[in-house]
Enzyme design. Structure first.
Site, PDB file in Angstrom:
ATOM      1  N   HIS A   1      -2.255  10.626   1.100  1.00 32.63           N
ATOM      2  CA  HIS A   1      -2.406   9.283   0.530  1.00 32.63           C
ATOM      3  C   HIS A   1      -2.406   9.363  -0.998  1.00 32.63           C
ATOM      4  CE1 HIS A   1      -3.391   5.085   0.598  1.00 32.63           C
ATOM      5  NE2 HIS A   1      -4.452   5.286  -0.172  1.00 32.63           N
TER       6      HIS A   1
ATOM      7  N   LYS B   1      -6.576  -0.935  11.924  1.00 32.84           N
ATOM      8  CA  LYS B   1      -6.044  -1.320  10.606  1.00 32.84           C
ATOM      9  C   LYS B   1      -4.836  -0.434  10.276  1.00 32.84           C
ATOM     10  CE  LYS B   1      -5.700  -0.958   5.949  1.00 32.84           C
ATOM     11  NZ  LYS B   1      -4.816  -0.045   5.237  1.00 32.84           N
TER      12      LYS B   1
ATOM     13  N   GLU C   1       0.820  -1.222   0.000  1.00 37.11           N
ATOM     14  CA  GLU C   1       0.000   0.000   0.000  1.00 37.11           C
ATOM     15  C   GLU C   1       0.852   1.270   0.000  1.00 37.11           C
ATOM     16  OE1 GLU C   1      -2.805   0.173   3.237  1.00 37.11           O
ATOM     17  OE2 GLU C   1      -3.807   1.932   2.391  1.00 37.11           O
TER      18      GLU C   1
ATOM     19  N   ASP D   1       5.199 -14.407  11.379  1.00 33.96           N
ATOM     20  CA  ASP D   1       3.880 -14.893  10.995  1.00 33.96           C
ATOM     21  C   ASP D   1       2.845 -13.790  11.231  1.00 33.96           C
ATOM     22  OD1 ASP D   1       1.409 -16.117  10.857  1.00 33.96           O
ATOM     23  OD2 ASP D   1       2.055 -17.941  11.874  1.00 33.96           O
TER      24      ASP D   1
END
Ligand code: HMG
Length: 438
Positions: free
Chosen positions: A393, A280, A85, A296
């Site tokens: 962004h 998130k 991202e 992991d």
């Protein structure tokens, strides 16, 4: 079309590819070329990657970026991040730079205990089971000795084993709930091997326990597995500075910013719809470092989100306050990470990432990963409560839009220059490309 196949795993890599492309693709040569262009020309390196998983047909690239200027407990780090991202690495870098001038990040590992359970069914007398457990407990430790010996030499091992009665929730359900210290290993293999040995010993000894009836001797082991919920393997990361130092732009009033920032965190503490997005953003930073260091990320994700809902409601993982003119922003999260074992000694880029981080211990890596999460959240909230998220962004996403339209290098230079003084939106970029191409 019938697309099932038996014996696929036994085919060679090229036979697998042949089957895939003939079964699913119209342009088979194109499909094959797409796969092959990601193969590594070094056949040994390619084989290493082929053998990480099963049925490998190609490699799936993610960008590997770095965020410099992270001052953590007085030590400077450049943090490796693997993520798809745009704006995440820039945001982490910006937050690192901001806090570099304000004392940096403080991080501390609060606990490192991991958990594993043998889940079993027993339909007899709970008191007799307890008696049996007390009798067999030393044997559980003793029989696992060959597995635990090396870990114990290094200072880790099995911490404790408890019998837990869960019959109120599920008829006949009990657990051997075991705790472990696995030091620099994430510990999954170690814990699972111990648990499977506990299960074998437990079942064998039950058959010999005189106080059990014949029916009670038939303990049914359902499964033995570690838990990815590690609420006692916790790291804390924190930043703080006087409110008046909280602005690096004359457009941002520090008092108002601090207040709005704390409000934004408070909203995420009580509103699950916001908390999920807020967290998130934290995971943007955490997952990227976890992936780059070969750990992991599914285990980390599952454990972190369970922790975020530990009181029954899903909440923000970070907290913020202003007290006596001091702004403090912090987070405590569970992280089970390893710096030995797994991919850490195998994947060349993971080895690179570890060396870049000065070959950290698992505890140091926990601190670095938590800081990356906190920095990411700081950057996102700073944008959200000031300019809005889209400005930064979209500025970072500009290159992706240009690539979608196959912009040439010359077009890219002209358009990037244009958007230094214009707001980036998808439509504005398309219009700029069209204008240049006319
Ligand atoms: P800016 O102020 O326009 O950047 O911020 P700048 O050009 O003034 O540069 C300042 C510093 O930012 C640079 O310092 C770099 O550290 C970094 P320098 O290197 O020049 O000394 N930086 C970059 N680093 C690498 N490559 C770049 C780059 N540009 C700046 N190209 C920025 C721009 C994007 C950093 C800022 O707007 C920002 O932090 N935005 C937040 C972005 C974000 O959070 N992205 C995550 C994706 S959105 C999401 O998924 C999460 C969310 O939903 C979570 C939530 O809701 O809480 C938002």
């Amino acid at each position: 079309m019938n697309t099932s196949i038996s014996g696929f795993s036994k085919l060679s890599k090229s036979e697998k590819i042949d089957w895939i492309v003939t079964t699913y693709f119209t342009n088979q040569e194109d499909a094959k070329n797409t796969l092959k262009q990601y193969w590594n020309s070094d056949s040994k390196l390619q084989q290493l990657h082929d053998e990480f998983i099963e049925n490998t047909i190609t490699n799936y690239y993610l960008p590997f970026g770095v965020a410099p200027n992270f001052l953590i407990n007085g030590k400077l780090h450049t943090i490796p991040m693997a993520i798809e991202e745009s704006s995440v690495v820039a945001a982490a870098s910006k937050a690192a730079k901001f806090w570099l001038d304000r004392g940096g990040f403080k991080a501390e590992v609060l606990s490192t205990t991991k958990i594993g359970q043998v889940h079993f069914m027993f339909h007899g007398n709970a008191e007799t089971l307890k008696q049996f457990f007390d009798t067999v407990k030393p044997k559980l430790f003793a029989d696992a000795k060959s597995i635990t010996e090396n870990m114990e030499k290094r200072g880790g091992g099995i911490l404790d084993i408890e019998l837990r009665n869960k019959t109120k929730d599920l008829d006949g359900y009990y657990q051997l709930h075991a705790t472990f210290e696995t030091l620099d290993a994430m510990g999954a293999n170690f814990i699972n091997s111990c648990l499977e040995q506990f299960a074998t010993t437990f079942k064998r000894e039950a058959m010999l326990f005189e106080n059990f009836s014949e029916a009670e001797k038939q303990i049914e082991i359902v499964m033995s597995i570690l838990s990815n919920y590690v609420p006692n393997c916790i790291v804390r990361a924190e930043v703080s500075c006087p409110v008046k130092e909280l602005s690096d732009s004359k457009n941002i009033d520090p008092e108002a910013f601090a207040q709005k920032f704390v409000q934004a965190v408070n909203i995420a503490e009580i509103e699950p719809f916001r908390a999920v997005t807020h967290n998130k953003g934290i995971m943007n930073g955490i997952d990227a470092v976890v992936l780059a260091t070969g750990n992991d990320f599914r285990a980390v994700e599952a454990g972190v989100h369970a922790y975020a809902s530990r009181d029954g409601q899903y909440r923000s993982l970070t907290h913020a306050k202003v007290e006596n003119g001091l702004f403090t922003f912090w987070m405590e999260i569970p992280l089970a990470l390893g710096t030995v074992g797994g991919l850490t000694g195998l994947h060349p880029l993971v080895k690179f990432a570890m060396e870049l981080l000065h070959n950290p211990s698992a505890k140091e890596l926990m601190e670095i990963v938590a800081v990356a999460g906190l920095a990411q959240n700081f950057a996102a909230l700073r944008s959200l409560t000031t300019t809005g998220i889209q400005e930064g962004h979209m500025k970072m996403h500009l290159m992706n839009i240009l690539n979608q339209f196959n912009a040439t290098d010359k077009e890219k230079i002209a358009i990037i220059h244009h958007f230094k003084t214009h707001v980036v939106t998808h439509r504005a970029v398309v219009e700029a490309i069209e204008a240049i191409r006319q």
